[in-house]
Motif scaffolding. Structure first.
Motif, PDB file in Angstrom:
ATOM      1  N   ASP A   9       0.841  -1.198   0.000  1.00  0.00           N
ATOM      2  CA  ASP A   9       0.000   0.000   0.000  1.00  0.00           C
ATOM      3  C   ASP A   9       0.876   1.249   0.000  1.00  0.00           C
ATOM      4  OD1 ASP A   9      -1.777   2.038   0.636  1.00  0.00           O
ATOM      5  OD2 ASP A   9      -3.054   0.674   1.807  1.00  0.00           O
ATOM      6  N   ARG A  11       0.224   4.203   0.700  1.00  0.00           N
ATOM      7  CA  ARG A  11       0.021   5.097   1.829  1.00  0.00           C
ATOM      8  C   ARG A  11       0.986   4.759   2.965  1.00  0.00           C
ATOM      9  NH1 ARG A  11      -6.097   4.113   3.035  1.00  0.00           N
ATOM     10  NH2 ARG A  11      -5.359   1.998   2.676  1.00  0.00           N
ATOM     11  N   PHE A  12       1.381   3.483   3.031  1.00  0.00           N
ATOM     12  CA  PHE A  12       2.278   3.089   4.123  1.00  0.00           C
ATOM     13  C   PHE A  12       3.657   3.705   3.982  1.00  0.00           C
ATOM     14  CE2 PHE A  12      -0.211  -1.010   5.165  1.00  0.00           C
ATOM     15  CZ  PHE A  12      -1.127  -0.232   5.848  1.00  0.00           C
ATOM     16  N   ILE A  14       4.269   6.673   2.898  1.00  0.00           N
ATOM     17  CA  ILE A  14       4.118   7.999   3.488  1.00  0.00           C
ATOM     18  C   ILE A  14       4.113   7.891   5.004  1.00  0.00           C
ATOM     19  CG2 ILE A  14       2.533   9.951   3.704  1.00  0.00           C
ATOM     20  CD1 ILE A  14       1.532   9.250   0.883  1.00  0.00           C
ATOM     21  N   ALA A  15       3.313   6.920   5.516  1.00  0.00           N
ATOM     22  CA  ALA A  15       3.191   6.761   6.965  1.00  0.00           C
ATOM     23  C   ALA A  15       4.552   6.462   7.594  1.00  0.00           C
ATOM     24  CB  ALA A  15       2.203   5.647   7.285  1.00  0.00           C
ATOM     25  N   VAL A  84      -3.571  11.801   3.256  1.00  0.00           N
ATOM     26  CA  VAL A  84      -3.942  10.540   2.607  1.00  0.00           C
ATOM     27  C   VAL A  84      -5.337  10.148   3.064  1.00  0.00           C
ATOM     28  CG1 VAL A  84      -1.575   9.688   2.475  1.00  0.00           C
ATOM     29  CG2 VAL A  84      -2.986   9.116   4.443  1.00  0.00           C
ATOM     30  N   PRO A  85      -6.093   9.449   2.219  1.00  0.00           N
ATOM     31  CA  PRO A  85      -7.386   8.952   2.660  1.00  0.00           C
ATOM     32  C   PRO A  85      -7.178   7.755   3.583  1.00  0.00           C
ATOM     33  CG  PRO A  85      -6.933   8.215   0.430  1.00  0.00           C
ATOM     34  CD  PRO A  85      -5.789   9.086   0.823  1.00  0.00           C
ATOM     35  N   GLU A  92      -5.080   1.800  -2.951  1.00  0.00           N
ATOM     36  CA  GLU A  92      -4.557   0.445  -2.883  1.00  0.00           C
ATOM     37  C   GLU A  92      -4.214  -0.066  -4.278  1.00  0.00           C
ATOM     38  OE1 GLU A  92      -5.524  -2.994  -0.047  1.00  0.00           O
ATOM     39  OE2 GLU A  92      -7.340  -1.846  -0.324  1.00  0.00           O
TER      40      GLU A  92
ATOM     41  N   MET B  93       2.544  11.343  15.585  1.00  0.00           N
ATOM     42  CA  MET B  93       3.365  11.151  14.395  1.00  0.00           C
ATOM     43  C   MET B  93       3.770   9.694  14.225  1.00  0.00           C
ATOM     44  SD  MET B  93       5.975  14.350  14.136  1.00  0.00           S
ATOM     45  CE  MET B  93       5.422  16.005  13.769  1.00  0.00           C
ATOM     46  N   GLY B  96       0.526   7.480  14.071  1.00  0.00           N
ATOM     47  CA  GLY B  96       0.265   8.131  12.810  1.00  0.00           C
ATOM     48  C   GLY B  96      -0.705   7.469  11.864  1.00  0.00           C
ATOM     49  N   LYS B  97      -0.419   7.691  10.604  1.00  0.00           N
ATOM     50  CA  LYS B  97      -1.362   7.268   9.579  1.00  0.00           C
ATOM     51  C   LYS B  97      -1.445   5.765   9.479  1.00  0.00           C
ATOM     52  CE  LYS B  97      -0.927  11.624   7.498  1.00  0.00           C
ATOM     53  NZ  LYS B  97       0.005  12.546   6.921  1.00  0.00           N
ATOM     54  N   LYS B  98      -0.323   5.084   9.749  1.00  0.00           N
ATOM     55  CA  LYS B  98      -0.353   3.635   9.622  1.00  0.00           C
ATOM     56  C   LYS B  98      -1.372   3.046  10.598  1.00  0.00           C
ATOM     57  CE  LYS B  98       2.142  -0.259   8.433  1.00  0.00           C
ATOM     58  NZ  LYS B  98       3.404  -0.884   8.092  1.00  0.00           N
ATOM     59  N   ILE B 101      -4.938   3.793   9.409  1.00  0.00           N
ATOM     60  CA  ILE B 101      -5.355   2.974   8.265  1.00  0.00           C
ATOM     61  C   ILE B 101      -5.593   1.528   8.688  1.00  0.00           C
ATOM     62  CG2 ILE B 101      -4.633   2.055   6.034  1.00  0.00           C
ATOM     63  CD1 ILE B 101      -2.963   4.667   5.719  1.00  0.00           C
ATOM     64  N   LYS B 105      -9.021  -0.754   8.693  1.00  0.00           N
ATOM     65  CA  LYS B 105      -9.112  -1.998   7.951  1.00  0.00           C
ATOM     66  C   LYS B 105      -9.545  -3.150   8.856  1.00  0.00           C
ATOM     67  CE  LYS B 105      -6.630  -2.026   3.990  1.00  0.00           C
ATOM     68  NZ  LYS B 105      -5.470  -2.155   3.139  1.00  0.00           N
ATOM     69  N   SER B 267      -6.805  12.772   7.751  1.00  0.00           N
ATOM     70  CA  SER B 267      -5.420  13.144   8.042  1.00  0.00           C
ATOM     71  C   SER B 267      -5.277  14.634   8.323  1.00  0.00           C
ATOM     72  CB  SER B 267      -4.490  12.708   6.905  1.00  0.00           C
ATOM     73  OG  SER B 267      -4.928  13.224   5.674  1.00  0.00           O
ATOM     74  N   TYR B 416       5.114  -1.652  12.659  1.00  0.00           N
ATOM     75  CA  TYR B 416       6.234  -1.392  11.760  1.00  0.00           C
ATOM     76  C   TYR B 416       7.158  -2.584  11.519  1.00  0.00           C
ATOM     77  CZ  TYR B 416       4.716   3.394  12.145  1.00  0.00           C
ATOM     78  OH  TYR B 416       3.967   4.532  12.077  1.00  0.00           O
TER      79      TYR B 416
END
Lengths: 94, 483
Positions: A9, A11-12, A14-15, A84-85, A92, B93, B96-98, B101, B105, B267, B416
């Motif tokens: 993905d 987006r990961f 970026i993450a 990011v969404p 994806e 941070m 974060g986004k991970k 997301i 999911k 975000s 991670y």
């Protein structure tokens, strides 16, 4: 299988980069804080210099350090962080 | 009773109630009760997210205990407190986004949901639920006692009455409003904390005759008060630095903080929360602890650290302003307690009851269970606070560091490190907890650092070693499952 996390993905990527930025910021924060506090503060109290009435070590380490971190955080978020969404419809690659 | 002090406090409580009832509307009409009640349907915007993180993190110790220690130790303690600046940006941070997301999911509503899906292990779930219930129960009780003591000292009511007033005000809005009420009231409370700090800081500097005068008074009393080493010279650089682990980066392992990192809308919300959070947490920590130090020349000779902040407010402020300022610690305590309450409730209802006892419970049933579990936990905590057993006080001492040692690596490696597996997670949780308790008992502050440092290092090594060692076994298990 349900709930599969696709490691590719994008987006990961970026993450992961942003998490790393967080770590770098903490390191900068710590070095600034430690350097000024014990670099200037370890002197004898009689030799202290004062800025705005506060001992210089404290002024640089805690007051200036606070502002420096706030500015760094604002700059990194504004320029290095990407929107990011979070939902699954997009982003994806398959 | 001093009504001009109490009036702002009462107004503050009324606002909190209003928010609770307003949030209840969302609970009633939500499509997914669980996600609304325990996570506010992931709708938190940037400001609310920042405030709920700051307010949950800032507790009795930031407003009562911390300034009290700063009063006795001097500027060195303010330096130590500034390690908390990192929590403002680091947690959001790095998780974060991970995390956002993956949590979506997995449809995770709690931290434990996330761990359950990531590691596919019942042991991980039960271990996590047990540590959350045990440790947060005790720290909730401790905060509750702090809140009651505060109400007692402000109003002159007896302890039991103070406790009941305090406890019921929190319970009502948490039970009916759920996570959304908690987060929204946190935002109100965060603003009160910020304003209270600002008002009191200015008033204290004025009362002390300006910063240069205060500092020279301090230096005249004991020069070490304005050095980084503390009044008695005990604050060594390695000890103070180790607080970066305990109250800085280790905060990532606190479930009450982590759950907030999956509650935001998008975000953009996260980005502005990072900025706002850093400013607010930095200002409150710097301000409150400076106030503690500056209070020394203004009010010399206070013996009990915890009374510095209330006594100071009453002395340097007109009564009505003192009421506003004293709403700040109350807000801090309430916002910590409410977060813990909803978290413990979610661990029991969502993670244990629905996962293992009654997986296909109807929405109406889940609703009933959630309200009643939250209420029952609240009542048990009240009973415990009436005459706190020693065990609770003992457990509370471990709560912060203990939770960090248990959760930090399963969360970070879970996000991670793809090779991290359930054996590693279970081993690191168990070893983290046990080593923390043992070290605390028999070898506290090893190598001049806070006790939390070693268990965090040990549990990391254990996680990595066990995960690598069980690689083959995991891939075998997966193969069997597939056929």
């Amino acid at each position: 299988m349900k709930n599969t996390i696709n490691p590719k993905d994008k987006r990961f990527k970026i993450a992961h980069r942003e998490a790393l930025i967080g770590v770098v910021l903490v390191v900068i924060n710590f070095l600034w804080w430690y350097g000024f506090a014990y670099g200037l503060g370890s002197d004898k109290v009689e030799h202290y210099t004062y800025i705005l009435g506060l001992p210089a070590w404290f002024f640089y380490s805690c007051i200036v350090g606070f502002f420096v971190m706030v500015i760094l955080v604002i700059l990194t978020v504004k320029f290095l962080f990407t929107d990011v969404p979070f939902e699954d419809e997009e982003g994806e690659p398959k | 009773m001093n009504w001009s002090v109490i009036t702002p406090l009462v107004i503050f409580l009324l606002i909190i109630f209003a928010v609770g009832f307003w949030s209840h509307k969302f609970v009633l009409k939500s499509h997914s009760f669980l996600e609304e009640y325990f996570l506010g349907e992931r709708q938190m915007g940037g400001f609310i997210l920042a405030m709920t993180m700051v307010a949950t993190y800032g507790s009795a110790s930031s407003f009562i205990g911390g300034p009290g220690v700063a009063y006795t130790k001097g500027l060195g303690w303010v330096l130590l407190a500034m390690a908390q600046l990192a929590t403002g940006y680091f947690t959001l941070m790095v998780l974060g986004k991970k995390f956002a997301i993956m949590a979506r999911k997995y449809k995770a509503i709690t931290l434990i949901d996330f761990l359950k899906e990531r590691y596919q292990s019942k042991t991980v779930v039960l271990l996590s639920a047990a540590s959350i219930v045990i440790f947060l129960f005790s720290s909730m009780t401790a905060q509750w006692i702090g809140g009651a003591r505060l109400v007692e000292s402000l109003t002159g009511l007896p302890y039991t009455a103070a406790l009941l007033i305090f406890a019921f005000s929190v319970l009502i809005f948490v039970i009916i409003g759920g996570f959304r009420a908690v987060a929204l009231t946190d935002a109100v409370q965060g603003v009160v904390m910020f304003a209270g700090t600002l008002i009191l800081l200015i008033a204290t500097i004025k009362a002390g005759g300006g910063i240069p005068k205060i500092i020279s008074d301090l230096a005249a009393e004991n020069p070490k008060l304005i050095s980084p080493f503390g009044a008695d010279g005990t604050l060594t650089p390695s000890y103070v630095s180790s607080y970066w682990i305990l109250v800085g980066i280790g905060v990532i392992g606190l479930p009450q903080i982590t759950v907030r990192a999956m509650s935001y809308k998008n975000s953009k919300a996260m980005h502005s929360a990072i900025i706002i959070g850093t400013i607010v947490v930095g200002f409150i920590m710097l301000g409150m602890h400076l106030i503690g130090v500056f209070a020394r020349p203004v009010m010399p000779g206070i013996e009990i650290g915890d009374t510095v902040m209330p006594l100071l407010s009453m002395k340097v402020l007109p009564p009505f302003a003192a009421g506003i300022v004293l709403a700040a610690p109350m807000a801090a305590i309430m916002s910590t307690v409410d977060a813990l309450l909803i978290l413990v409730s979610s661990a029991i209802v969502k993670d244990v009851y629905i996962n293992y006892i009654k997986p296909n419970a109807s929405n109406a049933h889940v609703k009933k269970i959630s309200f009643s579990v939250t209420a029952v936990i609240g009542i048990i905590v009240i009973l415990l606070s009436l005459s706190p057993p020693n065990l609770i006080i003992w457990l509370n001492l471990f709560s912060f560091g203990g939770l960090e040692s248990v959760f930090i690596w399963p969360v970070i490696f879970g996000l991670y490190w793809a090779k991290g597996n359930k054996y590693g997670a279970v081993a690191s949780m168990v070893i983290g907890m046990i080593s923390y308790i043992i070290l605390d008992r028999f070898y506290p502050n090893a190598f001049g650092m806070h006790t939390v440092v070693l268990p965090i290092i040990i549990s990391m090594l254990v996680f990595v070693a066990v995960s690598l060692f069980t690689q083959r076994r995991i891939s075998l298990e997966n193969t069997y499952q597939r056929f």
